[in-house]
Design a protein around this motif. Sequence first.
Motif, PDB file in Angstrom:
ATOM      1  N   GLN A 174       0.845  -1.182   0.000  1.00 58.00           N
ATOM      2  CA  GLN A 174       0.000   0.000   0.000  1.00 58.00           C
ATOM      3  C   GLN A 174       0.884   1.236   0.000  1.00 58.00           C
ATOM      4  O   GLN A 174       1.587   1.498   0.986  1.00 58.00           O
ATOM      5  N   GLU A 175       0.850   1.985  -1.095  1.00 60.06           N
ATOM      6  CA  GLU A 175       1.658   3.201  -1.204  1.00 60.06           C
ATOM      7  C   GLU A 175       0.820   4.422  -0.859  1.00 60.06           C
ATOM      8  O   GLU A 175      -0.392   4.452  -1.119  1.00 60.06           O
ATOM      9  N   SER A 176       1.490   5.400  -0.315  1.00 57.97           N
ATOM     10  CA  SER A 176       0.824   6.664   0.008  1.00 57.97           C
ATOM     11  C   SER A 176       1.868   7.764   0.068  1.00 57.97           C
ATOM     12  O   SER A 176       3.072   7.493   0.052  1.00 57.97           O
ATOM     13  N   GLY A 177       1.383   8.985   0.152  1.00 60.76           N
ATOM     14  CA  GLY A 177       2.284  10.119   0.335  1.00 60.76           C
ATOM     15  C   GLY A 177       2.488  10.971  -0.890  1.00 60.76           C
ATOM     16  O   GLY A 177       3.128  12.026  -0.808  1.00 60.76           O
ATOM     17  N   GLY A 178       1.970  10.536  -2.019  1.00 63.46           N
ATOM     18  CA  GLY A 178       2.118  11.346  -3.213  1.00 63.46           C
ATOM     19  C   GLY A 178       1.206  12.564  -3.158  1.00 63.46           C
ATOM     20  O   GLY A 178       0.388  12.718  -2.258  1.00 63.46           O
ATOM     21  N   GLY A 179       1.355  13.429  -4.160  1.00 63.63           N
ATOM     22  CA  GLY A 179       0.520  14.610  -4.220  1.00 63.63           C
ATOM     23  C   GLY A 179       1.145  15.685  -5.075  1.00 63.63           C
ATOM     24  O   GLY A 179       2.105  15.435  -5.807  1.00 63.63           O
TER      25      GLY A 179
ATOM     26  N   ALA B  67      17.292  12.236  -2.157  1.00 67.15           N
ATOM     27  CA  ALA B  67      16.380  11.157  -1.774  1.00 67.15           C
ATOM     28  C   ALA B  67      17.018  10.292  -0.703  1.00 67.15           C
ATOM     29  O   ALA B  67      18.244  10.096  -0.681  1.00 67.15           O
ATOM     30  N   THR B  68      16.160   9.788   0.193  1.00 69.96           N
ATOM     31  CA  THR B  68      16.606   8.857   1.218  1.00 69.96           C
ATOM     32  C   THR B  68      15.593   7.733   1.324  1.00 69.96           C
ATOM     33  O   THR B  68      14.409   7.992   1.557  1.00 69.96           O
ATOM     34  N   ILE B  69      16.063   6.504   1.160  1.00 70.51           N
ATOM     35  CA  ILE B  69      15.193   5.344   1.329  1.00 70.51           C
ATOM     36  C   ILE B  69      15.502   4.713   2.675  1.00 70.51           C
ATOM     37  O   ILE B  69      16.665   4.633   3.082  1.00 70.51           O
TER      38      ILE B  69
ATOM     39  N   SER C 107       9.168  19.102  -0.501  1.00 66.56           N
ATOM     40  CA  SER C 107       9.556  17.746  -0.132  1.00 66.56           C
ATOM     41  C   SER C 107       8.328  16.863   0.044  1.00 66.56           C
ATOM     42  O   SER C 107       7.211  17.349   0.251  1.00 66.56           O
ATOM     43  N   LEU C 108       8.566  15.575  -0.052  1.00 67.08           N
ATOM     44  CA  LEU C 108       7.512  14.577   0.148  1.00 67.08           C
ATOM     45  C   LEU C 108       8.128  13.355   0.800  1.00 67.08           C
ATOM     46  O   LEU C 108       9.325  13.084   0.626  1.00 67.08           O
ATOM     47  N   ARG C 109       7.303  12.606   1.528  1.00 74.65           N
ATOM     48  CA  ARG C 109       7.730  11.305   2.005  1.00 74.65           C
ATOM     49  C   ARG C 109       6.723  10.277   1.531  1.00 74.65           C
ATOM     50  O   ARG C 109       5.540  10.322   1.907  1.00 74.65           O
ATOM     51  N   LEU C 110       7.181   9.387   0.686  1.00 70.67           N
ATOM     52  CA  LEU C 110       6.343   8.310   0.194  1.00 70.67           C
ATOM     53  C   LEU C 110       6.472   7.102   1.113  1.00 70.67           C
ATOM     54  O   LEU C 110       7.553   6.826   1.624  1.00 70.67           O
ATOM     55  N   SER C 111       5.366   6.398   1.296  1.00 66.81           N
ATOM     56  CA  SER C 111       5.347   5.210   2.146  1.00 66.81           C
ATOM     57  C   SER C 111       4.899   3.999   1.347  1.00 66.81           C
ATOM     58  O   SER C 111       4.014   4.115   0.495  1.00 66.81           O
ATOM     59  N   CYS C 112       5.489   2.870   1.639  1.00 70.88           N
ATOM     60  CA  CYS C 112       5.103   1.603   1.031  1.00 70.88           C
ATOM     61  C   CYS C 112       4.932   0.609   2.174  1.00 70.88           C
ATOM     62  O   CYS C 112       5.920   0.110   2.730  1.00 70.88           O
TER      63      CYS C 112
ATOM     64  N   TYR D 229      10.128   3.734   3.282  1.00 69.74           N
ATOM     65  CA  TYR D 229       9.889   5.133   2.979  1.00 69.74           C
ATOM     66  C   TYR D 229      10.847   5.623   1.903  1.00 69.74           C
ATOM     67  O   TYR D 229      11.978   5.143   1.782  1.00 69.74           O
ATOM     68  N   LEU D 230      10.378   6.608   1.162  1.00 68.76           N
ATOM     69  CA  LEU D 230      11.243   7.351   0.257  1.00 68.76           C
ATOM     70  C   LEU D 230      11.019   8.824   0.539  1.00 68.76           C
ATOM     71  O   LEU D 230       9.966   9.373   0.233  1.00 68.76           O
ATOM     72  N   GLN D 231      12.002   9.422   1.171  1.00 69.77           N
ATOM     73  CA  GLN D 231      11.960  10.855   1.469  1.00 69.77           C
ATOM     74  C   GLN D 231      12.667  11.586   0.341  1.00 69.77           C
ATOM     75  O   GLN D 231      13.802  11.248  -0.015  1.00 69.77           O
ATOM     76  N   MET D 232      11.983  12.562  -0.208  1.00 70.51           N
ATOM     77  CA  MET D 232      12.592  13.357  -1.279  1.00 70.51           C
ATOM     78  C   MET D 232      12.487  14.830  -0.938  1.00 70.51           C
ATOM     79  O   MET D 232      11.433  15.308  -0.505  1.00 70.51           O
ATOM     80  N   VAL D 233      13.589  15.542  -1.122  1.00 68.40           N
ATOM     81  CA  VAL D 233      13.633  16.980  -0.864  1.00 68.40           C
ATOM     82  C   VAL D 233      14.092  17.689  -2.135  1.00 68.40           C
ATOM     83  O   VAL D 233      14.524  17.062  -3.097  1.00 68.40           O
TER      84      VAL D 233
END
Length: 117
Positions: free
Chosen positions: A4-9, A71-73, A16-21, A83-87
């Motif tokens: 289940q992915e989330s965090g986009g937009g 990016a940081t995974i 910045s965003l943090r995507l979750s899987c 998680y994928l944190q992107m700034v």
Amino acid sequence: VTLQESGGGLVQAGGSLRLSCKAVGIITSVFNSNTVAWYRQAPGKQRELVASIIGGRSSSTNYADSVKGRATISRDSSRKTVYLQMVSLKPEDTAVYSCNFEEIGKWGQGTQVTVAS
């Protein structure tokens, strides 16, 4: 097992965003042993590997040159989530981002990231 992915937009350039899987229905040992990767695909372009985290004790990470330094995974075993944190997001980061658990061959449904200039 489902992912289940989330965090986009929609985000402004420079944001910045943090995507979750989140892996549902997976036992912890399998979660920890899997190499997990985030991919992205922009309209009209091939799918691109963005970042990966190696399974097992290593947990070493790899990044595409296009996101290196931005990016940081990471992996949270207690939450069975990667998680994928992107700034410092750029318009060229706009794409559908999907996670993949390699050893069990599972993909998430994808989450849209749109970066406005």
